[in-house]
Design a protein around this motif. Structure first.
Motif, PDB file in Angstrom:
ATOM      1  N   ILE A  16      -4.798  11.847  -5.530  1.00 56.57           N
ATOM      2  CA  ILE A  16      -3.380  12.212  -5.387  1.00 56.57           C
ATOM      3  C   ILE A  16      -3.242  13.568  -4.693  1.00 56.57           C
ATOM      4  N   GLU A  17      -4.192  14.454  -4.915  1.00 60.04           N
ATOM      5  CA  GLU A  17      -4.160  15.755  -4.241  1.00 60.04           C
ATOM      6  C   GLU A  17      -4.233  15.554  -2.719  1.00 60.04           C
ATOM      7  N   LYS A  61      -0.913  14.293  -1.461  1.00 57.10           N
ATOM      8  CA  LYS A  61       0.105  15.364  -1.409  1.00 57.10           C
ATOM      9  C   LYS A  61      -0.130  16.261  -0.201  1.00 57.10           C
ATOM     10  N   ARG A  62      -1.392  16.512   0.113  1.00 58.32           N
ATOM     11  CA  ARG A  62      -1.696  17.369   1.265  1.00 58.32           C
ATOM     12  C   ARG A  62      -1.364  16.679   2.573  1.00 58.32           C
ATOM     13  N   PRO A  73       2.998  14.937   2.433  1.00 59.12           N
ATOM     14  CA  PRO A  73       3.876  15.624   1.477  1.00 59.12           C
ATOM     15  C   PRO A  73       5.276  14.999   1.528  1.00 59.12           C
ATOM     16  N   LYS A  75       6.502  10.740  -3.466  1.00 58.21           N
ATOM     17  CA  LYS A  75       6.161  10.924  -4.885  1.00 58.21           C
ATOM     18  C   LYS A  75       4.993  10.017  -5.272  1.00 58.21           C
ATOM     19  N   TYR A  76       4.060  10.597  -6.022  1.00 60.80           N
ATOM     20  CA  TYR A  76       2.859   9.855  -6.422  1.00 60.80           C
ATOM     21  C   TYR A  76       2.713   9.921  -7.929  1.00 60.80           C
TER      22      TYR A  76
END
Ligand code: 13P
Ligand code: SF4
Length: 322
Positions: free
Chosen positions: A258-259, A262-263, A266, A269-270
């Motif tokens: 998930i990181e 997000k990177r 962006p 939503k996860y």
């Protein structure tokens, strides 16, 4: 060449800089799996899934490969690049799935099905690969099985959930599946799906084929209880969140990925399907250990030549199919 410093830099940013500098001095490349820690992403030359990392290991011109992943992945890199030094920063970075079949068990299984073609997931030891006809990963398992003549009996392993998924896709009847599992993915259950579906009804489900709930998830989609569910390798998940029109996703795999989402993507939503889905083996690799690995050349992965050349045949067959 200047002598690398012997003490650990005190802050994370100076440690990051020190790792990058040592990497340059040593002509090393850092390959990292999608489940690695964010600080490992920051020093990696390439982040990817098992298949992509194998390809990178085979192609690299670096002298040293520091493998930030688990043991079978570093071993695969060594099989493909025998003349390079392949380092795994912590030898305790194992894999419960790879441990679920030994070479001895596979030998015995083969004697029970002497005519069968053996297809083994990449999450296996070099010795198991050496006894296999084909290797496969989560991104190409169905394609590999489809490439084998229909009347040919198959032994598939070691992941039973991936096996059941491949059987569903290929409608293959003569495929025997080894009852192995990954302790992280096997823990995903139908109740997690139902709970997350109720909480986030608009979200798209994305699952790894090793998940224990893949069959229930696809059934729920057939029954229209879930809008969309996709079964994908870890890197295919990254592409999916980037390309899908959906804004919300329920992620059924190790939470570290998930990181990366997000990177790289962006603004969406996860939600983890299960927050406690953490692979402690992947998390054995830390930045101080990567630093020591480069500084002290530890821990070098070796594979005996006979095992290596036989295992390579199975991997090469996989790579030539896709
Ligand atoms: P991927 O090949 O999809 O990255 O999977 C590897 C793995 O170990 C999953 O747990
Ligand atoms: Fe192995 Fe499971 Fe960890 Fe993947 S998540 S490396 S299959 S133990």
């Amino acid at each position: 060449m200047s002598q690398p410093p012997s003490t650990l830099p005190s802050s994370q940013s100076s440690l990051t800089q020190a790792v990058l500098e040592l990497k340059r001095q040593r002509h090393a490349v850092i390959l990292a799996h999608n489940y690695q820690l964010p600080e490992i992403y920051d020093v990696a030359d390439f982040i990817g899934d098992s298949l992509e990392l194998s390809r990178q290991a085979a192609q690299t011109t670096a002298d040293i490969i520091v493998f930030c992943g688990v043991h079978f992945m570093a071993e695969t890199a060594k099989i493909l690049s025998p003349n390079k030094t392949v380092l795994l920063p912590d030898l305790a970075a194992g894999c419960s799935l790879a441990d679920s079949i030994t070479a001895e068990q596979l030998r015995q299984w083969k004697t029970e099905h002497p005519q069968a073609v053996v297809v083994m997931y990449v999450n296996t030891t070099a010795e198991v690969k050496a006894l296999s006809d084909y290797c496969c990963t989560s991104s190409n398992a169905a394609k590999i099985v489809q490439s084998i003549p229909e009347d040919q009996e198959i032994l598939f392993g070691p992941d039973m959930f991936l096996g059941a998924y491949v059987q569903r896709l290929t409608k293959r009847r003569n495929m025997h599946i080894w009852p192995g599992e990954c302790h992280v993915h096997a823990g995903f259950r139908a109740e997690h799906l139902a709970k997350m579906q109720a909480k986030h009804p608009q979200a798209e489900f994305i699952l790894h084929p090793e998940c224990g709930c893949v069959s229930q998830c696809l059934y729920m989609m057939d029954q229209k209880q879930i809008k969309t569910a996709k079964v994908l390798s870890t890197s295919a998940m990254i592409k999916e969140v980037a390309n899908s029109p959906a804004d919300e996703f329920i992620i059924g795999t190790e939470v570290g990925i998930i990181e990366r989402m997000k990177r790289e993507v962006p603004g969406k939503k996860y939600y983890p399907l299960k927050e406690t889905a953490v692979c402690e083996y992947m998390k054995k690799i830390t930045l101080p250990k990567v630093y020591d690995s480069l500084r002290l050349n530890q821990f070098a992965i070796e594979v005996p030549e006979q095992v290596r050349s036989q295992a390579k045949r199975a991997i090469d067959r996989m790579v030539s199919i896709g």
